[in-house]
Each structure stands twice: as structure tokens, then as C-alpha cells.
Write an enzyme that holds these catalytic residues in place. Structure first.
Site, PDB file in Angstrom:
ATOM      1  N   GLU A  69      33.530  27.370  45.218  1.00 52.34           N
ATOM      2  CA  GLU A  69      33.884  28.653  45.364  1.00 52.34           C
ATOM      3  C   GLU A  69      33.395  29.154  46.589  1.00 52.34           C
ATOM      4  OE1 GLU A  69      35.310  30.664  43.195  1.00 52.34           O
ATOM      5  OE2 GLU A  69      35.463  29.089  41.658  1.00 52.34           O
ATOM      6  N   GLN A  97      39.156  33.160  50.516  1.00 50.03           N
ATOM      7  CA  GLN A  97      40.126  33.196  51.553  1.00 50.03           C
ATOM      8  C   GLN A  97      40.827  31.994  52.002  1.00 50.03           C
ATOM      9  OE1 GLN A  97      40.319  36.566  52.691  1.00 50.03           O
ATOM     10  NE2 GLN A  97      38.569  37.200  51.882  1.00 50.03           N
ATOM     11  N   TYR A 148      32.596  38.388  42.355  1.00 47.84           N
ATOM     12  CA  TYR A 148      33.432  37.328  41.832  1.00 47.84           C
ATOM     13  C   TYR A 148      32.847  35.857  41.934  1.00 47.84           C
ATOM     14  CZ  TYR A 148      36.890  33.637  42.347  1.00 47.84           C
ATOM     15  OH  TYR A 148      37.810  32.464  41.897  1.00 47.84           O
ATOM     16  N   ASP A 167      40.387  37.512  40.709  1.00 50.99           N
ATOM     17  CA  ASP A 167      41.102  37.108  42.304  1.00 50.99           C
ATOM     18  C   ASP A 167      42.224  37.573  42.329  1.00 50.99           C
ATOM     19  OD1 ASP A 167      42.116  35.103  40.827  1.00 50.99           O
ATOM     20  OD2 ASP A 167      41.490  33.623  42.401  1.00 50.99           O
TER      21      ASP A 167
END
Ligand code: SF4
Length: 366
Positions: free
Chosen positions: A34, A39, A117, A135
Site C-alpha cells: 500500500e 501514486q 485510505y 481510491d
């Protein structure tokens, strides 16, 4: 709602990608992946994940590592604050939680680099806690599924999507559901040309039925990135190159780069300003010795960087004093990959003109 969720989970069981962090139920691979996936595309993250898990198979090895090693292993992935936060979070997990990820959401959110998140992803996937994740993939699937046409950059729209995600979540299969909806967004409900005919949700999808798939999600345009211009001095002495380490705070903190001067505007190849900068920073060199490379570009979240590298040969290991760097060093070219050189300057090393120059000057020296 439940039918949609069950169809999604069923589809996932048959179509999920065989990703390395999915081979175990342990929380550590999920936690590590994660951090790497923030990004970053899955295909880009996989080799980094494999490198990290080989070198740091448990949270304890990761927590014992040093920041320079982590930054060097992270080089090329960008957003280096993630690497620093990964190390800080690992150390806190070992020091304060006996090497176990805190299973309480509020506590998990106190860890560096763990936002809502990532906390929800780790807690749902590894501990099956009923927390929905939102997301970019989830935003796309849900906004299309319910034909939400509002601007997804607005927090009110995000909240509405989060609520839908929570309503869709299967409490007893939370991790599976979250992975399924993200996977559908990545493989089927793609940003352009989604594969609606193969989608397990197309009978329920409102955007599909209203023929609005291409218009949803709606995103207002982002403010233009600031432009920055740099002159980069790539100075060689024998098989060594001069590099400096950026300070521990701010953009690209702690990363290494070639000596760089910030400019107000882009410089033309033979601009007289190059001579002026050269004589103030590196009086040893004449403009004639400069070999300017073409302008290169690097896009960051808020910055559009244009930089012109200048290749220079030095007869000695000169020093470069600049407040910009906490230290400078001469590093062998073939060892540079082991240093955390940031991506923009790695591009210089990969550029054909640099390679040609390096080879040609190596022949002259030998
Ligand atoms: S039917 Fe098409 S638009 Fe709707 S969720 Fe499936 S892939 Fe996305």
C-alpha cells in the site's frame, strides 16, 4: 446493493491478478504494497515490492534499516516522503506495537504516512475490518455505477461516493470486496474505453444504461503547474561524478543530485548567462569546456521542471560549496545506482548524449 457486491466479489475470485502481495494473508505485505502503490501503477510497483520484501522480509528488518538505504531502494519511484514515512511507520510499529499493525483505526491513523485510505486498505484486506476504501478506481466505478455526475474533485462528491462504497461493502468479506472494486476499476472500468460488455455490473450500471459512461466521472480542470528552470552541472573527474545531498526537509528531501542552480527563466543553449553562472560557481571552467545537453523535463504534482544539464570534465576533484546541500561527494559512475539519485537526474544518466560523452571521455583518458 448486496447483489451488486456479491457479483463483484464472484468476478474478482475468477479474474484477479496474481500479484505478489496477494500470496499471503499476512498484514506486512499488504502494508508494504500500500505504501508502494500510493501514486504508482501496479506494474511499476511490483519490482520495488519484490526488492523490498527480499531485503526486508519482516517489519523488524525494515525498522532496523537506515534511511539512505530505503531512499536508494526507492529511487525512481518518486514521492520520496513515502519512503521516509514507510521507515518511520515501521519503526513505530516495532517500538510501540511489538511489531504488529495496530488494529484500531484511530491508532493506525497516528502512524506516519498512514491516511484514511491506507489505514482502511490494510485493516480491511489484512484484518477483514468493515472499512471501505476509496481510491481513483473506486471513484470511477461508483460514480459510473450510480451515474454520479457531480465534480469528483469536490469533497461533497467524494463523501457521497464514500457513503455508497460503505453501503456496498460486504461486512463479512470487506477485504475481498475492497480488492474486487479496485480491481474492476483497474482492469474493466478503465478511465477510457471501459470494457462494459465484460463487466459483471453492467446490468446495474446507470451510466451504462444512460449512455453516459464517457462523461462520468466528471473532473474539473486542475490549476496549472508552476514552471521551474534549472541548470545542472554534471562534472566528471576520471570515473567519478560530483553529487550533492539535498536537506532532510522539503522537496526531494535527502536525495542526491548533480549540482543544480535554480533560474528565473529557461536558458538557451549558448546563453551568456551560462558563462556568468559558471564563473561564479565553477571558476575553474571556461564556457568552451561546457557540453550542453538538450533541455529535459520532469513533472511533479505541482511543478513542471525544465532543466538543462551541462557536461564538464574536471582535472581535479573540485569542491562545490552551496547552502543547498548538506554534503557533496565524488562518487564512481558505476556506483551511482546505489545512491538515491532522484528521477530527474537519473534521466541525465540514461540520456544518449551523456552516455556518448562518458564513453568518449573514457577512451581519451585510458
Ligand atoms: S458497465 Fe461499464 S461503466 Fe459500468 S461499471 Fe461496468 S465497466 Fe464501468
Amino acid at each position: 446493493m448486496k447483489e451488486i457486491s456479491l457479483a463483484l466479489v464472484q468476478w474478482f475470485k475468477h479474474h484477479k491478478r496474481d500479484l505478489p502481495w496477494r500470496q499471503t494473508n499476512d498484514w506486512y505485505p499488504v502494508f508494504l504494497s500500500e505504501f508502494l502503490l500510493q501514486q504508482t501503477q501496479v506494474t511499476q510497483a511490483i519490482p520495488y515490492y519484490q526488492k523490498f520484501i527480499r531485503r526486508f522480509p519482516t517489519i523488524f528488518e525494515l525498522a532496523r534499516s537506515i534511511e539512505d538505504d530505503i531512499l536508494q531502494m526507492w529511487a525512481g519511484l518518486g514521492y520520496y516522503s513515502r519512503a521516509r514515512n514507510l521507515l518511520k511507520a515501521a519503526r513505530q510499529i516495532v517500538t510501540h506495537f511489538n511489531g504488529r499493525f495496530p488494529t484500531d483505526l484511530k491508532t493506525a491513523l497516528t502512524l506516519p504516512g498512514i491516511g484514511p485510505y491506507t489505514a482502511a486498505a490494510v485493516l480491511s484486506i489484512a484484518f477483514n475490518q468493515p472499512l471501505s476504501v476509496v481510491d481513483g478506481n473506486v471513484i470511477r466505478v461508483i460514480s459510473r455505477l450510480f451515474a454520479i455526475e457531480d465534480d469528483v474533485r469536490l469533497s461533497a462528491t467524494r463523501k457521497a461516493i464514500q457513503l455508497k462504497a460503505q453501503q456496498l461493502l460486504l461486512p463479512t468479506q470487506a477485504g475481498l470486496f475492497n480488492e474486487a472494486i479496485m480491481e474492476l476499476g483497474a482492469l474493466v472500468c478503465k478511465p477510457a474505453a471501459p470494457l462494459c460488455a465484460q463487466c459483471p455490473l453492467h446490468t446495474s450500471c446507470q451510466a451504462f444504461h444512460r449512455n453516459k459512461v464517457d462523461a462520468i466521472p466528471f473532473k474539473s480542470s486542475t490549476p496549472a503547474r508552476k514552471k521551474r528552470f534549472h541548470l545542472v552541472f554534471v562534472i566528471r573527474h576520471g570515473s567519478y561524478l560530483l553529487v550533492g545531498q539535498r536537506p532532510g526537509k522539503g522537496m526531494l528531501a535527502g536525495m542526491w543530485e548533480f549540482p543544480t542552480i535554480e533560474l528565473d527563466a529557461p536558458l538557451q543553449k549558448n546563453s551568456p548567462q551560462v558563462a556568468a553562472i559558471l564563473s561564479s560557481k565553477f571558476p575553474q571552467f571556461t564556457v568552451k569546456a561546457c557540453k550542453p545537453m538538450p533541455v529535459l523535463k520532469q513533472i511533479y504534482t505541482h511543478i513542471h521542471l525544465q532543466y538543462r544539464p551541462i557536461l564538464l570534465q574536471s582535472a581535479a576533484k573540485i569542491s562545490f560549496n552551496s547552502e543547498k546541500y548538506i554534503q557533496t561527494r565524488w562518487i564512481r559512475r558505476n556506483e551511482l545506482e546505489e545512491w538515491a539519485i532522484h528521477k530527474a537526474h537519473q534521466k541525465i544518466l540514461q540520456h544518449a548524449q551523456f552516455k556518448q560523452w562518458w564513453m568518449a571521455s573514457s577512451v581519451i583518458e585510458s
